[in-house]
Design a protein around this motif. Structure first.
Motif, PDB file in Angstrom:
ATOM      1  N   SER A  91       0.832  -1.198   0.000  1.00 52.49           N
ATOM      2  CA  SER A  91       0.000   0.000   0.000  1.00 52.49           C
ATOM      3  C   SER A  91       0.872   1.254   0.000  1.00 52.49           C
ATOM      4  N   PRO A  92       0.470   2.295  -0.735  1.00 54.18           N
ATOM      5  CA  PRO A  92       1.234   3.557  -0.692  1.00 54.18           C
ATOM      6  C   PRO A  92       1.152   4.230   0.680  1.00 54.18           C
ATOM      7  N   ARG A  93       0.263   3.699   1.551  1.00 50.60           N
ATOM      8  CA  ARG A  93       0.139   4.286   2.901  1.00 50.60           C
ATOM      9  C   ARG A  93       1.342   3.979   3.774  1.00 50.60           C
ATOM     10  N   PHE A  94       2.068   2.901   3.440  1.00 50.87           N
ATOM     11  CA  PHE A  94       3.048   2.411   4.409  1.00 50.87           C
ATOM     12  C   PHE A  94       4.122   3.442   4.786  1.00 50.87           C
ATOM     13  N   VAL A  95       4.856   3.970   3.820  1.00 51.75           N
ATOM     14  CA  VAL A  95       5.994   4.836   4.186  1.00 51.75           C
ATOM     15  C   VAL A  95       5.535   6.079   4.948  1.00 51.75           C
ATOM     16  N   PRO A  96       4.509   6.820   4.449  1.00 53.08           N
ATOM     17  CA  PRO A  96       4.097   7.997   5.243  1.00 53.08           C
ATOM     18  C   PRO A  96       3.622   7.638   6.648  1.00 53.08           C
ATOM     19  N   GLU A  97       2.899   6.529   6.781  1.00 52.86           N
ATOM     20  CA  GLU A  97       2.438   6.139   8.131  1.00 52.86           C
ATOM     21  C   GLU A  97       3.621   5.757   9.012  1.00 52.86           C
ATOM     22  N   PHE A  98       4.580   5.074   8.422  1.00 52.75           N
ATOM     23  CA  PHE A  98       5.781   4.657   9.166  1.00 52.75           C
ATOM     24  C   PHE A  98       6.526   5.898   9.699  1.00 52.75           C
ATOM     25  N   VAL A  99       6.778   6.846   8.822  1.00 47.37           N
ATOM     26  CA  VAL A  99       7.530   8.048   9.230  1.00 47.37           C
ATOM     27  C   VAL A  99       6.737   8.843  10.280  1.00 47.37           C
ATOM     28  N   GLY A 100       5.441   9.003  10.022  1.00 41.75           N
ATOM     29  CA  GLY A 100       4.600   9.821  10.908  1.00 41.75           C
ATOM     30  C   GLY A 100       4.410   9.203  12.284  1.00 41.75           C
ATOM     31  N   LYS A 101       4.159   7.899  12.321  1.00 44.40           N
ATOM     32  CA  LYS A 101       3.947   7.258  13.636  1.00 44.40           C
ATOM     33  C   LYS A 101       5.220   7.301  14.466  1.00 44.40           C
ATOM     34  N   ILE A 102       6.356   7.092  13.824  1.00 44.42           N
ATOM     35  CA  ILE A 102       7.614   7.148  14.582  1.00 44.42           C
ATOM     36  C   ILE A 102       7.871   8.580  15.060  1.00 44.42           C
ATOM     37  N   GLU A 103       7.565   9.559  14.214  1.00 40.58           N
ATOM     38  CA  GLU A 103       7.777  10.954  14.643  1.00 40.58           C
ATOM     39  C   GLU A 103       6.909  11.284  15.864  1.00 40.58           C
ATOM     40  N   SER A 104       5.642  10.878  15.824  1.00 34.31           N
ATOM     41  CA  SER A 104       4.745  11.160  16.974  1.00 34.31           C
ATOM     42  C   SER A 104       5.237  10.444  18.226  1.00 34.31           C
ATOM     43  N   PHE A 105       5.675   9.210  18.049  1.00 33.79           N
ATOM     44  CA  PHE A 105       6.173   8.434  19.191  1.00 33.79           C
ATOM     45  C   PHE A 105       7.402   9.109  19.798  1.00 33.79           C
ATOM     46  N   LEU A 106       8.329   9.573  18.945  1.00 31.81           N
ATOM     47  CA  LEU A 106       9.557  10.194  19.449  1.00 31.81           C
ATOM     48  C   LEU A 106       9.251  11.528  20.133  1.00 31.81           C
ATOM     49  N   ALA A 107       8.253  12.245  19.602  1.00 29.27           N
ATOM     50  CA  ALA A 107       7.861  13.521  20.239  1.00 29.27           C
ATOM     51  C   ALA A 107       7.305  13.249  21.629  1.00 29.27           C
ATOM     52  N   ALA A 108       6.484  12.208  21.754  1.00 31.25           N
ATOM     53  CA  ALA A 108       5.923  11.850  23.069  1.00 31.25           C
ATOM     54  C   ALA A 108       7.033  11.393  24.015  1.00 31.25           C
ATOM     55  N   ARG A 109       7.992  10.659  23.460  1.00 36.75           N
ATOM     56  CA  ARG A 109       9.125  10.175  24.273  1.00 36.75           C
ATOM     57  C   ARG A 109       9.959  11.364  24.780  1.00 36.75           C
ATOM     58  N   GLU A 110      10.138  12.359  23.915  1.00 40.73           N
ATOM     59  CA  GLU A 110      10.896  13.565  24.289  1.00 40.73           C
ATOM     60  C   GLU A 110      10.193  14.279  25.442  1.00 40.73           C
ATOM     61  N   LYS A 111       8.872  14.386  25.339  1.00 41.06           N
ATOM     62  CA  LYS A 111       8.083  15.066  26.370  1.00 41.06           C
ATOM     63  C   LYS A 111       8.162  14.292  27.687  1.00 41.06           C
ATOM     64  N   GLU A 112       8.056  12.970  27.555  1.00 42.39           N
ATOM     65  CA  GLU A 112       8.119  12.116  28.759  1.00 42.39           C
ATOM     66  C   GLU A 112       9.433  12.342  29.497  1.00 42.39           C
ATOM     67  N   GLU A 113      10.528  12.444  28.742  1.00 40.99           N
ATOM     68  CA  GLU A 113      11.841  12.651  29.385  1.00 40.99           C
ATOM     69  C   GLU A 113      11.938  14.051  29.977  1.00 40.99           C
ATOM     70  N   ALA A 114      11.379  15.035  29.257  1.00 34.24           N
ATOM     71  CA  ALA A 114      11.436  16.424  29.766  1.00 34.24           C
ATOM     72  C   ALA A 114      10.611  16.579  31.040  1.00 34.24           C
ATOM     73  N   ASP A 115       9.496  15.852  31.126  1.00 31.70           N
ATOM     74  CA  ASP A 115       8.583  15.974  32.277  1.00 31.70           C
ATOM     75  C   ASP A 115       9.071  15.199  33.499  1.00 31.70           C
ATOM     76  N   ARG A 116      10.086  14.351  33.272  1.00 34.57           N
ATOM     77  CA  ARG A 116      10.537  13.491  34.391  1.00 34.57           C
ATOM     78  C   ARG A 116      11.155  14.351  35.483  1.00 34.57           C
ATOM     79  N   PRO A 117      10.730  14.155  36.753  1.00 28.98           N
ATOM     80  CA  PRO A 117      11.267  15.014  37.823  1.00 28.98           C
ATOM     81  C   PRO A 117      12.767  14.771  38.034  1.00 28.98           C
TER      82      PRO A 117
END
Ligand code: RIB
Ligand code: CA
Length: 332
Positions: free
Chosen positions: A306-332
């Motif tokens: 499916s042509p959906r694969f690459v954009p979904e792959f890049v986008g989901k990883i980007e969102s995950f990494l952004a959440a991971r960055e926030k999680e680390e920043a919020d850590r006391p």
């Protein structure tokens, strides 16, 4: 609860469970990250084997990667150190060039965690017995651990709900020889035993992985997201730099995970498959050529994506990494 199955506090458990079996080099690392980013199945463990790196290095890379991605609770298991009928293994010069001497593009990430005590085939069988139909097994390295599990207890192994492997080439040339793809070439006998087992499985070969490319520009979207994003980008940049055109890389192992989690990502056709184990064509995956002997078409071979694969792959990883960055920043 058997030891080694992770339960996270506050996490709503998915019914579907995912087990990855891999030779953790760079595209395997992207596959792990994608599995975490997708989140539609709980990653219950990673079993390792030789291939891009040694089994020991695959275990180390997996532990370190899971830790930097915020999931040090996921258990990691030692598996096969060499092909079924050999007693040693040496990482090829091509793998050292493509994946770096450490398998992660010579990027160093903090060392964290220890592997479990039970072996990869035993964990695969434990998980098959525990989760049965709800278990998805994705193999992205040599099929040696799977063959060992089948030799030990085929009945339990056959309970696994879905098996997907990255490997082989049916309609296209190989990537280590004109005939063979790397994961099959490294242990053709194991691959033959798995493919001929009669157990249903899906093959994600070079037929489709070479059609799904990640560009440096797309990977660069991850680089600004904290230490995990920076590390993943640098690791992947090494992979891209070692491809012929130095502009993009094939998403071999991530596509296998994506196809396992979302069947609409690929179009498959059923074949009775086997593997050439000797001679010049060793490691070649072939479909049974005799109509009257091809009753058990247990391997669904992906031939379109499916042509959906690459954009979904890049986008989901980007969102995950952004959440991971926030999680680390919020850590006391
Ligand atoms: O041929 C590509 C496959 O070989 C991928 O799984 C890569 O990680 C290597 O194992
Ligand atoms: Ca791999």
């Amino acid at each position: 609860m058997a030891p080694g199955f992770p339960v996270r506090k506050g996490h709503v458990m998915n019914t579907r469970k995912l087990l990855l079996d891999m030779d953790t080099g760079i595209d395997d690392a992207m596959a792990i990250t994608y599995a975490l980013a997708d989140g539609s199945a709980d990653l219950i463990g990673v079993t390792c084997c030789f291939g891009n790196v040694t089994n020991q290095t695959a275990v180390r890379n997996t532990l370190d990667l899971l830790s930097i991605m915020g999931r040090p609770d996921i258990p990691v298991f030692y598996g096969a150190e060499h092909p079924l009928e050999q007693n040693s293994f040496r990482v090829s010069d091509a793998c050292i060039r493509i994946h770096g001497a450490n398998g992660l593009g010579n990027v160093s990430i903090p060392t964290a965690g220890e592997p479990e005590k039970i072996s990869a085939p035993d964990f695969i069988l434990d998980a098959a017995g525990k989760y049965g139909e709800n278990l998805i097994l994705v193999a992205t390295g040599a099929l040696t651990n799977l063959a060992a599990a089948i030799r030990k207890d085929k009945e339990t192994f056959a309970k696994i709900g879905k098996i997907v492997f990255m490997g082989g080439a049916l309609t296209v040339e190989g990537n280590v020889t004109p005939y063979a793809e790397a994961n099959i070439a490294v242990d053709p006998l194991a691959a033959k035993e798995v493919l001929e087992s009669g157990i249903p499985m899906t093959m994600i070969g070079l037929d489709v992985t070479h059609k799904n490319l990640l560009t440096r520009t797309e990977a660069a979207r991850w680089s600004g997201h904290g230490r995990a994003g920076k590390a993943l980008y640098e690791i992947v940049a090494h992979y891209i730099d070692n491809e012929l055109e130095q502009k993009s890389c094939s998403l071999h192992d991530p596509l296998a995970v994506a196809a396992a989690l979302d069947e609409t990502m690929v179009e498959t056709h059923p074949f009775a498959m086997t593997v050439v184990t000797m001679g010049e064509a060793a490691g070649r995956t072939i479909a049974c050529p005799f109509a009257d002997q091809c009753e058990n078409k247990n391997v669904s071979v992906a031939l379109e994506t499916s042509p959906r694969f690459v954009p979904e792959f890049v986008g989901k990883i980007e969102s995950f990494l952004a959440a991971r960055e926030k999680e680390e920043a919020d850590r006391p």
